[in-house]
Enzyme design. Structure first.
Site, PDB file in Angstrom:
ATOM      1  N   HIS A 178      49.391  84.579  43.924  1.00  0.00           N
ATOM      2  CA  HIS A 178      49.946  85.207  42.622  1.00  0.00           C
ATOM      3  C   HIS A 178      51.175  85.092  42.336  1.00  0.00           C
ATOM      4  CE1 HIS A 178      45.723  86.485  42.869  1.00  0.00           C
ATOM      5  NE2 HIS A 178      45.989  87.671  43.320  1.00  0.00           N
ATOM      6  N   HIS A 196      48.148  89.363  48.492  1.00  0.00           N
ATOM      7  CA  HIS A 196      47.900  89.428  47.168  1.00  0.00           C
ATOM      8  C   HIS A 196      49.277  90.336  46.798  1.00  0.00           C
ATOM      9  CE1 HIS A 196      46.788  91.451  43.239  1.00  0.00           C
ATOM     10  NE2 HIS A 196      47.620  92.380  43.546  1.00  0.00           N
ATOM     11  N   LYS A 229      42.934  89.481  54.749  1.00  0.00           N
ATOM     12  CA  LYS A 229      43.663  89.930  53.225  1.00  0.00           C
ATOM     13  C   LYS A 229      44.206  91.234  53.211  1.00  0.00           C
ATOM     14  CE  LYS A 229      43.610  90.422  48.669  1.00  0.00           C
ATOM     15  NZ  LYS A 229      42.335  90.533  47.720  1.00  0.00           N
TER      16      LYS A 229
END
Length: 348
Positions: free
Chosen positions: A193, A164, A125
């Site tokens: 997103h 992200h 991530k």
């Protein structure tokens, strides 16, 4: 073979009534903070870990866990333990190493070692274009995706960099620049997103048109994002939907001061699926693929995402009005007739 004969061969056979219903693969929530996240407003804003029943009520039989903004008081070791606990209770689980920041935290000393040595780690991530991220250099991003690709080759995994995405104007440009001149396929990056702003959504559509992937958060902007990919003629098999479940949903003012807080839920997946079908935007099988086969293919999850011979028996039975009636995970009945049949150890 009739039911009586089946019961003579399989005395523990469980029969579920699916008359008039649709049977689809179990949902895979590829972005879920199942060990809790949050903390942007201080310790009291830390979100709690997820309970097993919250997934089952949402039709989720598999989930990928990850850290959020807080990579300090939240640890990867706790995330891994939670993943193993949920799997023992009946789900299929995987995790991302790393956090918002680069250099990435790791359990074994490096991202590569985490991926190669820990079965549940399928990628890393990171965060980009967000006022909470570390704003990594292009060279740092190149090194990270190269490490993930190599680690995937060594471990037999695909290797994913889950990104992200915030709302800063830089958008996806760091990823585009990092890929320039590399022979690393763009599908190793999965920005999520992507419906956050109009400009970011346009960039995500372009990325998919160029052979990349994109993940839409199942919030109020999801249908508009799906429609944008459709209008552009993008390959929807490279587009996925995730919940951001148990993640904090902070609201900031124009000066980036925290003014509100909510928490994501895996229920948003079924809500968006139903909304998309009711609106006539896409057929049921197309939007369901965004939380099943598209996810499994994009993350390299073997035996998942399809109702076919040789695949795990993860399935959801939907009523004609698209309510969840039954849920089966790895062959075990977890929800029957709309009631959770299996609960976590500490659930009431």
């Amino acid at each position: 073979m009739d039911e009586l004969t089946l019961r003579s061969v399989f005395p523990d056979l469980k029969v579920l009534d699916a008359g008039g219903c649709k049977v689809v693969p179990g949902f895979i929530d590829q972005h879920n903070h199942f060990n809790g996240a949050g903390g942007e407003g201080g310790p009291e804003f830390r979100t709690p870990p997820a309970e097993l029943s919250s997934f089952l009520k949402a039709g989720v039989t598999g989930a990928v866990g990850l850290l959020g903004t807080d990579g300090v008081s939240r640890s990867l070791e706790e995330l891994l333990a939670k993943a193993r606990g949920l799997e023992a209770e009946g789900l299929s689980t995987w995790i991302y190493t790393g956090s918002y920041r680069i250099p990435s935290p790791a359990m074994t000393g490096s991202t590569m070692r985490d991926m190669v040595l820990i079965d549940k780690v399928i990628g890393v991530k990171m965060a980009l274009s967000d006022h909470r991220c570390s704003h990594p250099s292009v060279q740092e991003i190149r090194r990270l995706v190269s490490d993930v690709r190599t680690a995937g080759m060594l471990s037999g995994k695909f290797g994913v960099v889950c990104v992200h995405m915030g709302s800063e104007s830089s958008g996806l440009s760091p990823i585009r620049e990092a890929l320039r001149g590399l022979e690393v396929p763009p599908g190793h990056f999965v920005p999520t997103h992507v419906g956050r702003t109009e400009d970011l959504l346009k960039e995500a559509v372009d990325l998919v048109l160029c052979g990349g992937r994109a993940d839409i958060t199942a919030d109020g902007r999801a249908l508009g994002a799906i429609e944008a990919f459709l209008r552009a003629g993008a390959d929807l098999s490279s587009v996925t939907l995730s919940s951001d479940g148990n993640g904090s949903l902070p609201k900031f003012d124009d000066r980036k001061r925290l003014i509100g807080m909510a928490m994501g839920s895996p229920r948003s997946l079924m809500e968006r699926i139903k909304s998309a079908v009711d609106a006539g935007l896409v057929p049921l099988e197309t939007v369901v693929a965004m939380v099943t086969s598209n996810v499994a293919d994009g993350l390299g999850l073997r035996g998942k995402g399809r109702l076919e011979r040789g695949y795990d028996s993860d399935l959801v039975v939907l009523t004609p009005d698209l309510a969840i009636r039954h849920v089966v995970s790895r062959g075990r009945v977890m929800m029957e007739d709309g009631e959770v049949a299996v609960k976590g150890i500490f659930e009431n």
